[in-house]
Motif scaffolding. Structure first.
Motif, short mmCIF file in Angstrom:
data_model
loop_
_atom_site.label_atom_id
_atom_site.label_comp_id
_atom_site.label_asym_id
_atom_site.label_seq_id
_atom_site.Cartn_x
_atom_site.Cartn_y
_atom_site.Cartn_z
N GLN A 192 0.83 -1.20 0.00
CA GLN A 192 0.00 0.00 0.00
C GLN A 192 0.86 1.26 0.00
N LEU A 240 1.58 4.10 -3.00
CA LEU A 240 1.55 5.54 -2.77
C LEU A 240 2.78 6.20 -3.38
N ASN A 249 -6.22 0.40 -3.63
CA ASN A 249 -5.33 1.19 -2.78
C ASN A 249 -6.03 2.42 -2.21
N ASN A 292 -6.95 3.24 1.70
CA ASN A 292 -6.49 4.49 2.31
C ASN A 292 -7.65 5.25 2.93
N ILE A 300 -1.31 12.41 2.80
CA ILE A 300 -1.97 11.12 3.01
C ILE A 300 -0.99 10.10 3.56
N GLU A 301 0.21 10.05 2.99
CA GLU A 301 1.23 9.10 3.44
C GLU A 301 1.61 9.34 4.90
N LEU A 327 -1.25 8.12 7.17
CA LEU A 327 -1.33 6.66 7.17
C LEU A 327 -0.19 6.04 7.97
#
Length: 249
Positions: free
Chosen positions: A94, A98, A177, A181, A225-226, A229
């Protein structure tokens, strides 16, 4: 010695192949009737029919008796289903996806801002609005599909056939993915407003024709986002360790 003149059916074949590559003719799409295509290319129907036969021999189109000619549905087979399954279940994949998206979405945003037409920009705006409509349903799968279609419109606006076809071929993996997310991010509902803001900045940079700004907007959006997460994954790991310790006593 003069060069041999290209056969007319070969020229038509190359033009049709170009339309498939650039996405003007999509997988599963029905081709116009022979008489319309012959008029469009200004050729005889026998020459057109010969070109289509060559496409069929290459597996690019299929013909149905009495039903017309279609671009092959499996033209974008993409990665094998077993590999899709393995990658979708691997947590590390995942984050790999990204990182991949940083590259392909950044490039497509850059070239979309540079080369996009008013028609392209309108299509991107329509897909952007569709994300909001999908969010009303509170269905992460449908929202993921809408987000993917938004990025696919940006890929189309880049006018880079390889970027577009690569994104299409990876559709199941990328949608999966995005859905995963969104599911993870739902633990932090406050992040959705930030993500929507980043996405709007990306849209504005593209339609205003600012390539560098579009690339930066894409990078900042995915980096945010990364980051979230990664924090959520660390929190989950700490929680699991705590639970294991409690079970010992």
């Amino acid at each position: 010695m003069s060069l041999k003149q290209a056969k007319l059916s070969d020229v038509i074949q190359q033009q049709l192949e170009g339309m498939i590559v650039e996405g003007s003719l999509e997988a599963g799409q029905k081709l116009p009737p022979e008489r319309e295509l012959a008029a469009q290319f200004e050729v005889s129907r026998p020459s057109l029919r010969e070109a289509i036969q060559k496409l069929e021999a290459k597996g690019l189109v299929t013909r149905k008796q009495g039903g017309g000619t279609f671009v092959a549905k499996n033209i974008l087979g993409g990665l094998s289903d077993p590999l899709f399954d393995l990658m979708s279940k691997n947590p590390e994949s995942q984050f790999d996806l990204l990182e991949f998206r940083h590259g392909i979405e950044g490039m497509s945003a850059y070239y979309a801002a540079m080369r996009g037409t008013p028609t392209d920009f309108k299509a991107i705006e329509v897909k952007h609005l569709a994300i909001g409509d999908a969010q009303i349903e509170n269905d992460y799968r449908e929202e993921a599909k809408a987000v993917f279609e938004f990025y696919l419109a940006i890929c189309a606006a880049s006018h880079n056939a390889i970027i577009l076809q690569l994104a299409k071929s990876m559709a199941p993996l990328l949608i999966d993915n995005i859905e995963k997310n969104l599911t993870m991010l739902s633990k932090r509902p406050d992040t959705f407003e930030r993500i929507a803001d980043y996405r709007k900045r990306l849209l504005d940079a593209i339609v205003s024709g600012q390539p560098q700004k579009a690339w930066g907007a894409s990078h900042r959006h995915l980096a945010f986002i990364e980051e979230i997460l990664l924090k959520l994954s660390q929190e989950q790991s700490r929680m699991e360790r705590s639970m294991r310790r409690m079970q010992r006593y």
